[in-house]
Design a protein around this motif. Structure first.
Motif, mmCIF file in Angstrom:
data_model
loop_
_atom_site.group_PDB
_atom_site.id
_atom_site.type_symbol
_atom_site.label_atom_id
_atom_site.label_comp_id
_atom_site.label_asym_id
_atom_site.label_seq_id
_atom_site.Cartn_x
_atom_site.Cartn_y
_atom_site.Cartn_z
ATOM 1 N N ILE A 179 5.035 4.470 2.443
ATOM 2 C CA ILE A 179 4.709 3.052 2.556
ATOM 3 C C ILE A 179 4.233 2.737 3.965
ATOM 4 O O ILE A 179 4.880 3.116 4.951
ATOM 5 C CB ILE A 179 5.943 2.185 2.213
ATOM 6 N N ASP A 180 3.101 2.076 4.038
ATOM 7 C CA ASP A 180 2.564 1.602 5.318
ATOM 8 C C ASP A 180 3.294 0.310 5.678
ATOM 9 O O ASP A 180 3.042 -0.733 5.097
ATOM 10 C CB ASP A 180 1.052 1.364 5.189
ATOM 11 N N SER A 199 0.833 -1.193 0.000
ATOM 12 C CA SER A 199 0.000 0.000 0.000
ATOM 13 C C SER A 199 0.871 1.248 0.000
ATOM 14 O O SER A 199 1.765 1.386 0.824
ATOM 15 C CB SER A 199 -0.911 -0.009 1.232
ATOM 16 N N GLN A 200 0.626 2.187 -0.956
ATOM 17 C CA GLN A 200 1.436 3.383 -1.050
ATOM 18 C C GLN A 200 0.554 4.585 -1.353
ATOM 19 O O GLN A 200 -0.453 4.490 -2.043
ATOM 20 C CB GLN A 200 2.486 3.282 -2.158
ATOM 21 N N THR A 201 0.910 5.752 -0.814
ATOM 22 C CA THR A 201 0.377 7.043 -1.234
ATOM 23 C C THR A 201 1.586 7.913 -1.485
ATOM 24 O O THR A 201 2.732 7.483 -1.299
ATOM 25 C CB THR A 201 -0.511 7.657 -0.142
ATOM 26 N N THR A 202 1.409 9.111 -1.910
ATOM 27 C CA THR A 202 2.549 9.987 -2.143
ATOM 28 C C THR A 202 2.323 11.326 -1.468
ATOM 29 O O THR A 202 1.200 11.810 -1.343
ATOM 30 C CB THR A 202 2.784 10.226 -3.651
ATOM 31 N N THR A 203 3.405 11.895 -1.011
ATOM 32 C CA THR A 203 3.371 13.245 -0.448
ATOM 33 C C THR A 203 4.703 13.901 -0.767
ATOM 34 O O THR A 203 5.765 13.299 -0.601
ATOM 35 C CB THR A 203 3.133 13.215 1.068
ATOM 36 N N ALA A 252 11.679 6.389 -0.440
ATOM 37 C CA ALA A 252 10.442 6.070 0.263
ATOM 38 C C ALA A 252 10.427 6.647 1.672
ATOM 39 O O ALA A 252 11.464 6.769 2.325
ATOM 40 C CB ALA A 252 10.248 4.561 0.322
ATOM 41 N N GLU A 253 9.232 7.033 2.113
ATOM 42 C CA GLU A 253 8.990 7.404 3.500
ATOM 43 C C GLU A 253 8.059 6.361 4.101
ATOM 44 O O GLU A 253 7.364 5.642 3.375
ATOM 45 C CB GLU A 253 8.387 8.802 3.585
ATOM 46 N N ARG A 266 17.242 5.963 9.974
ATOM 47 C CA ARG A 266 17.627 4.625 9.516
ATOM 48 C C ARG A 266 16.724 4.116 8.388
ATOM 49 O O ARG A 266 16.708 2.933 8.102
ATOM 50 C CB ARG A 266 17.600 3.646 10.704
ATOM 51 N N TRP A 267 16.009 5.036 7.733
ATOM 52 C CA TRP A 267 15.101 4.607 6.670
ATOM 53 C C TRP A 267 15.832 3.995 5.478
ATOM 54 O O TRP A 267 15.300 3.106 4.819
ATOM 55 C CB TRP A 267 14.227 5.776 6.230
#
Length: 457
Positions: free
Chosen positions: A12-13, A2-6, A236-237, A217-218
């Motif tokens: 990413i959830d 599942s992804q949205t964008t900002t 990605a966030e 640490r992403w």
């Protein structure tokens, strides 16, 4: 995934990505490493129970004089659990787990060189710190790597490795003690986890759910998700919608205070009491069962069979109960298991320990089946009750309080064997399990059946 964008970056959830994606070889490998750490935890943790009769005989001391050595290990476990959970929620699970295994292995080797009871007291405390630190880190890591559909079974299979380690310790002790003595038992038994700790330092990755909470640490998390067959872009966030909801429900409290918000206080008290009473019964058996049987006139080899049977029953019972929980949820099966454990202990009081030895050993196997099933499933229940922000702390504190029951058993076990023999010992086992059944009734959140389960992180 599942992804949205900002702001042009994909979000990413992490909970959805892990729970809905494949159960990959890397995830299974992490769970396997955690399970092996718990096998060694149970192995080293129970060596003392097999060695006590021989040490007492060699040094000419009483059971009461050795009780502080038993208690010190359990105190160390309680301290280790409390410290490890809080540290793991801050710096991560990986290093805490690997260092814990190294610590209890090194301390166990040192026990083999101990010249007196006072030295064993100190070294058992140090070993307990490591044994206590490993357990909550393993259960938390397993819960956070397994998809929701497999989480209860994965946690149960990993924690059931503790009685499996005890069973292997019994077989190992039966081979080593008669030929090489109790010192070799600790030398070899400690060297194995020391070697395994190097494997953990080298190959165990960090928990992805923990990394998602550490923005710095992403990039490490991106690489890990790609290894987990969840393709993830470098920019990605990460978020966790279910975790955010759980934190909101917990009024965003973290750490120890988070365990006593209005939503979690009742479950925390119930879990603490349940762990205390189960561990009172469990460690009475782990620490004193061979000693009780030798006090009834059984030879050391036969007495060791009693504890081995207890652990075999624990392995079988824990796996069977996990299957039942997946089908029916945790409340009723766990309460029934605790009640049956108490009933079996009461029923065993009528057995003649010298005339019906095999029946007695079989009875301990059945009792171990119900007790270990109850205890192992409490780990899975902790993983279900608490959200990620307080999961390691909640699990560690419940285990630490539980070790209070073990500390009590170190002194009461020796006293009841001396004062009341086998029947007094069995009464102690029964009281612990009836008390646990009551505590389980207090807990509000219980694991639902798989068919009705809401995904939880």
């Amino acid at each position: 995934m599942s992804q949205t964008t900002t702001a042009g970056n994909p979000v990413i959830d992490i909970g959805h990505a892990l729970d809905q994606g494949p159960f990959t070889a890397l995830q299974k490998g992490v769970i396997f490493l955690c399970a092996m750490a718990i096998v060694l935890d149970g192995f080293d943790g129970q060596l003392i129970g097999f060695a006590i009769p021989m040490i007492i005989k060699e040094w000419g001391i009483t059971r009461a004089a050795f009780a502080p050595a038993v208690a010190s290990g359990l105190i160390g476990m309680a301290v280790g659990m409390a410290m490890a959970g809080s540290i793991a929620d801050r710096i991560g699970r990986r290093l805490v787990l690997a260092f814990s295994v190294l610590l209890f292995g090194a301390a166990t080797v040192a026990i083999g060189f101990a010249p007196d009871v006072q030295s064993i007291i100190i070294l058992r405390f140090i070993a307990g710190l490591g044994i206590g630190g490993a357990l909550p880190s393993c259960s938390t890591m397993t819960a956070e790597y397994a998809p929701a559909r497999s989480r209860t079974m994965a946690v149960t299979i990993s924690i059931v490795c503790f009685p499996l380690g005890g069973m292997l310790a019994g077989l190992f002790a039966g081979w080593v003690l008669p030929t090489y003595g109790w010192r070799a038992l600790f030398w070899i038994g400690g060297a194995i986890p020391m070697a395994f700790s190097l494997v953990l330092f080298a190959f165990l990755p960090e928990s992805p759910r923990f990394l998602a909470r550490q923005r710095q640490r992403w990039q490490e998390l991106v690489k890990l998700l790609n290894r987990l067959e969840r393709p993830t872009p470098a920019n990605a966030e990460f978020t966790d919608s279910l975790e955010a909801a759980a934190s909101a429900n917990a009024k965003q409290a973290v750490g120890f205070k988070g365990l006593f918000t209005s939503d979690y206080a009742r479950d925390t008290i119930g879990l603490w009491l349940a762990f205390f009473m189960v561990v009172l019964s469990l460690y009475s058996a782990y620490s004193w069962l061979p000693t009780m049987l030798t006090s009834e006139g059984l030879p050391v080899a036969l007495a060791s069979q009693g504890l081995t049977a207890y652990n075999v029953g624990g392995v079988v019972g824990s796996l069977l109960c996990a299957l039942i929980v997946n089908r029916f949820g945790s409340r009723i099966p766990m309460i029934i298991m605790a009640l049956l454990a108490g009933i079996v202990a009461v029923a065993m009081m009528g057995i003649d320990t010298k005339q019906d030895t095999q029946m007695l050993i079989t009875g301990f196997g059945i009792h171990g089946l119900f007790v270990s099933a109850s205890q192992v499933l409490l780990y899975a229940l902790c993983a279900y009750v608490y959200p990620t922000a307080i999961r390691a702390t909640g699990t560690a504190m419940a285990l630490a309080v539980g070790r209070g029951g073990g500390i009590v058993s170190a002194f009461i076990g020796a006293a009841v064997i001396t004062a009341a023999g086998a029947n007094g010992f069995l009464t102690l086992l029964a009281v612990g399990m009836f008390g646990s059944a009551f505590a389980l009734m207090l807990i509000k959140r219980h694991i639902p059946p798989v068919s009705g389960r809401i995904t939880k992180v």
